[in-house]
Design an enzyme around this catalytic site. Structure first.
Site, PDB file in Angstrom:
ATOM      1  CD  GLU A  35      51.074  22.389  24.344  1.00 23.86           C
ATOM      2  OE1 GLU A  35      51.505  22.666  25.481  1.00 23.86           O
ATOM      3  OE2 GLU A  35      50.467  23.199  23.631  1.00 23.86           O
ATOM      4  CG  HIS A  36      54.252  17.040  25.282  1.00 28.18           C
ATOM      5  ND1 HIS A  36      54.362  16.126  26.307  1.00 28.18           N
ATOM      6  CD2 HIS A  36      52.943  17.335  25.188  1.00 28.18           C
ATOM      7  CE1 HIS A  36      53.154  15.866  26.795  1.00 28.18           C
ATOM      8  NE2 HIS A  36      52.274  16.596  26.135  1.00 28.18           N
ATOM      9  CB  THR A  37      58.865  21.985  22.671  1.00 27.25           C
ATOM     10  OG1 THR A  37      57.909  22.938  23.163  1.00 27.25           O
ATOM     11  CG2 THR A  37      58.425  21.514  21.293  1.00 27.25           C
ATOM     12  CG  ASP A  38      57.885  21.768  28.731  1.00 30.56           C
ATOM     13  OD1 ASP A  38      57.715  20.689  28.124  1.00 30.56           O
ATOM     14  OD2 ASP A  38      57.284  22.047  29.792  1.00 30.56           O
ATOM     15  CB  SER A  69      41.646  30.101  49.256  1.00 27.92           C
ATOM     16  OG  SER A  69      40.866  29.970  48.068  1.00 27.92           O
ATOM     17  N   GLY A 124      44.249  23.294  33.257  1.00 26.26           N
ATOM     18  CA  GLY A 124      45.412  23.406  32.387  1.00 26.26           C
ATOM     19  C   GLY A 124      45.765  24.848  32.069  1.00 26.26           C
ATOM     20  CB  SER A 126      49.162  27.761  34.752  1.00 26.11           C
ATOM     21  OG  SER A 126      50.258  27.379  35.531  1.00 26.11           O
ATOM     22  CB  SER A 128      49.409  25.763  40.493  1.00 22.90           C
ATOM     23  OG  SER A 128      50.002  25.426  39.250  1.00 22.90           O
ATOM     24  CG  ASP A 172      52.733  26.153  33.999  1.00 24.82           C
ATOM     25  OD1 ASP A 172      52.722  26.099  32.760  1.00 24.82           O
ATOM     26  OD2 ASP A 172      52.330  25.225  34.733  1.00 24.82           O
TER      27      ASP A 172
HETATM   28  P1  ADP Z   1      46.394  24.106  37.186  1.00 22.14           P
HETATM   29  O1  ADP Z   1      47.628  24.841  37.558  1.00 22.14           O
HETATM   30  O2  ADP Z   1      46.460  23.512  35.815  1.00 22.14           O
HETATM   31  O3  ADP Z   1      45.146  24.905  37.376  1.00 22.14           O
HETATM   32  P2  ADP Z   1      47.256  22.463  39.349  1.00 22.14           P
HETATM   33  O4  ADP Z   1      46.833  21.133  39.841  1.00 22.14           O
HETATM   34  O5  ADP Z   1      48.669  22.664  38.963  1.00 22.14           O
HETATM   35  O6  ADP Z   1      46.269  22.860  38.158  1.00 22.14           O
HETATM   36  O7  ADP Z   1      46.933  23.562  40.449  1.00 22.14           O
HETATM   37  C1  ADP Z   1      45.646  23.612  41.035  1.00 22.14           C
HETATM   38  C2  ADP Z   1      45.806  23.750  42.532  1.00 22.14           C
HETATM   39  O8  ADP Z   1      46.260  25.075  42.843  1.00 22.14           O
HETATM   40  C3  ADP Z   1      44.493  23.605  43.271  1.00 22.14           C
HETATM   41  O9  ADP Z   1      44.206  22.255  43.552  1.00 22.14           O
HETATM   42  C4  ADP Z   1      44.756  24.396  44.543  1.00 22.14           C
HETATM   43  O10 ADP Z   1      45.515  23.636  45.456  1.00 22.14           O
HETATM   44  C5  ADP Z   1      45.658  25.521  44.049  1.00 22.14           C
HETATM   45  N1  ADP Z   1      44.844  26.712  43.736  1.00 22.14           N
HETATM   46  C6  ADP Z   1      44.698  27.328  42.541  1.00 22.14           C
HETATM   47  N2  ADP Z   1      43.873  28.395  42.624  1.00 22.14           N
HETATM   48  C7  ADP Z   1      43.475  28.461  43.910  1.00 22.14           C
HETATM   49  C8  ADP Z   1      42.613  29.324  44.650  1.00 22.14           C
HETATM   50  N3  ADP Z   1      41.964  30.315  44.034  1.00 22.14           N
HETATM   51  N4  ADP Z   1      42.453  29.084  45.967  1.00 22.14           N
HETATM   52  C9  ADP Z   1      43.102  28.072  46.568  1.00 22.14           C
HETATM   53  N5  ADP Z   1      43.914  27.229  45.940  1.00 22.14           N
HETATM   54  C10 ADP Z   1      44.104  27.406  44.627  1.00 22.14           C
HETATM   55 MG    MG Z   2      49.550  23.994  37.669  1.00 18.87          MG
END
Ligand code: ADP
Ligand code: MG
Length: 380
Positions: A35-38, A69, A124, A126, A128, A172
């Site tokens: 953790e935090h090594t990246d 979505s 957390g 991921s 995204s 990620d």
């Molecule tokens: P994490 O990656 O830790 O879950 P992030 O803030 O990096 O959190 O990413 C979350 C964002 O990714 C959401 O606010 C949205 O914009 C987008 N996202 C993730 N999953 C979906 C989904 N199923 N539909 C629409 N947007 C999504």
């Molecule tokens: Mg993310």
């Protein structure tokens, strides 16, 4: 057909009146240790979760992109002129992938893209990277692009860094793209060399219990920036390119102020723990992995100071209830805890953590099994 594949397919038909040309999926990820090594050019060891983003897609002939979505019940349509870095909204994670591919010289035809995911947003895990990597796999196939897996991960990261504007490392997207079932991904964050390390927990009679404490602190970004700044300052004082290059910890500590010294001690010992964890997994030594996880947590708690009440309680309680080891995972100040648990003790450990949270008025944690799963792939 899985529930989410069906859901994506149905939603695609409802949107377009046609069948999708394919279905792609890419998972969320969790970091086993490191953790935090990246950002210190160090080592990480993530694995892919069973939870994933599913994308149903087909090309369009008008050069436009329509993104839906299912989870947010929102549909957005963009033309070529709308691909502007810094654009807000969830659709930017997908538009960013198109943009990153274009920036790399690829031609990306318009498409209808329907997305649904069971990776919880903002936990957390991921979500995204999951949607970026699933979309990237879809666009690559729809456009006949032959892109190596590591290059795919880098393009998805470019989408997040340069288009969405979130300054994240490659962990990620590399995990979401490269991971395979029953393995963790040993990733060197200096040169992005990677190796699959066996993490067949169920075969060893074990489970990785994930405890989402559901605590998220608003000061995380500031604390993250402060830790990064401390690491950079320490590297400058020590005259090394990155803390990865510190070979004599005691000599380094003698040259550093107390607080920065503790930050450095976490990074240096954490890198060593990742290497030891890889060796333990290669040897099938899960008790040793458990010890390293708990040691990692202590280091994050005492030296890096990125834990807080709920994750500390989850770790202590899980270990007392029989876990081989436990640690917070992710950037810190809340989020998820991983506990390595014998299969027959999963319920008892989960119940003990839930009871301890109730006792401490910390609300109800969410628990699930983190079985190491496959990375980005085409399903149909
Ligand atoms: P994490 O990656 O830790 O879950 P992030 O803030 O990096 O959190 O990413 C979350 C964002 O990714 C959401 O606010 C949205 O914009 C987008 N996202 C993730 N999953 C979906 C989904 N199923 N539909 C629409 N947007 C999504
Ligand atoms: Mg993310």
């Amino acid at each position: 057909m899985s529930v989410l594949t069906q859901q994506a397919t149905d939603a695609f038909r409802a949107l377009t009146g046609n069948d999708p040309e394919g279905i792609w999926a890419a998972p969320g990820r969790i970091n086993l240790i490191g953790e935090h090594t990246d950002y210190n050019d160090g080592f990480v060891l993530p694995f892919a979760l069973p939870q994933a983003a599913y994308v149903a897609a087909a090309p369009r002939t008008d050069g436009r992109w329509r993104f839906r979505s299912v989870d947010l019940d929102e549909t957005v349509e963009l033309g070529p002129d709308d691909l502007v870095p810094g654009s807000p909204g969830w659709q930017s994670y997908l538009a960013g992938v198109v943009w990153a591919l274009q920036q790399a010289g690829h031609t990306v035809a318009g498409a209808d893209v329907v997305l649904t995911s069971d990776v919880p947003l903002g936990a957390g895990l991921s979500s995204s990277a999951a949607i970026e990597c699933a979309a990237l796999a879809a666009f690559a196939d729809l456009n006949g692009l032959d892109i190596e897996p590591l290059e795919r991960a880098k393009l998805a990261r470019t989408a997040e860094n340069a288009y969405v504007g979130a300054p994240t490392g490659l962990l990620d997207q590399a995990a979401s793209t490269l991971c395979i079932e029953d393995h963790a991904l040993f990733l060197d964050c200096r040169d992005f060399a990677s190796r699959q390390v066996p993490l067949a927990v169920t075969g060893a009679g074990l489970e990785i219990l994930v405890v989402d404490t559901r605590t998220r602190h608003s000061h995380v970004d500031g604390e993250y920036a402060a830790r990064r700044a401390s690491c950079e300052e320490a590297s400058r004082i020590l005259g090394v390119p990155a803390l990865r290059d510190v070979t004599d910890l005691d000599a380094a500590l003698a040259r550093l102020p107390e607080l920065i010294g503790r930050r450095v001690r976490h990074i240096v010992t954490e890198n060593a723990r990742v290497l030891e964890a890889v060796a333990a997994l290669d040897a099938g030594d899960y008790p040793r992995l458990g010890e390293l996880m708990t040691a990692s947590h202590a280091s994050m708690r005492d030296d890096y100071e990125i834990t807080e009440t709920s994750v500390d309680l989850a770790v202590v309680t899980a270990c007392a209830a029989g876990a081989l080891g436990a640690r917070m995972t992710g950037g810190g100040f809340g989020g998820c805890v991983l506990a390595l648990v014998r299969a027959e003790q999963v319920e008892q450990v989960a119940a003990a953590v839930t009871a301890a949270f109730a006792e401490a008025s910390l609300g109800q944690p969410v628990t699930f099994l983190g079985r190491p799963s496959a990375g980005a792939r085409r399903l149909h």
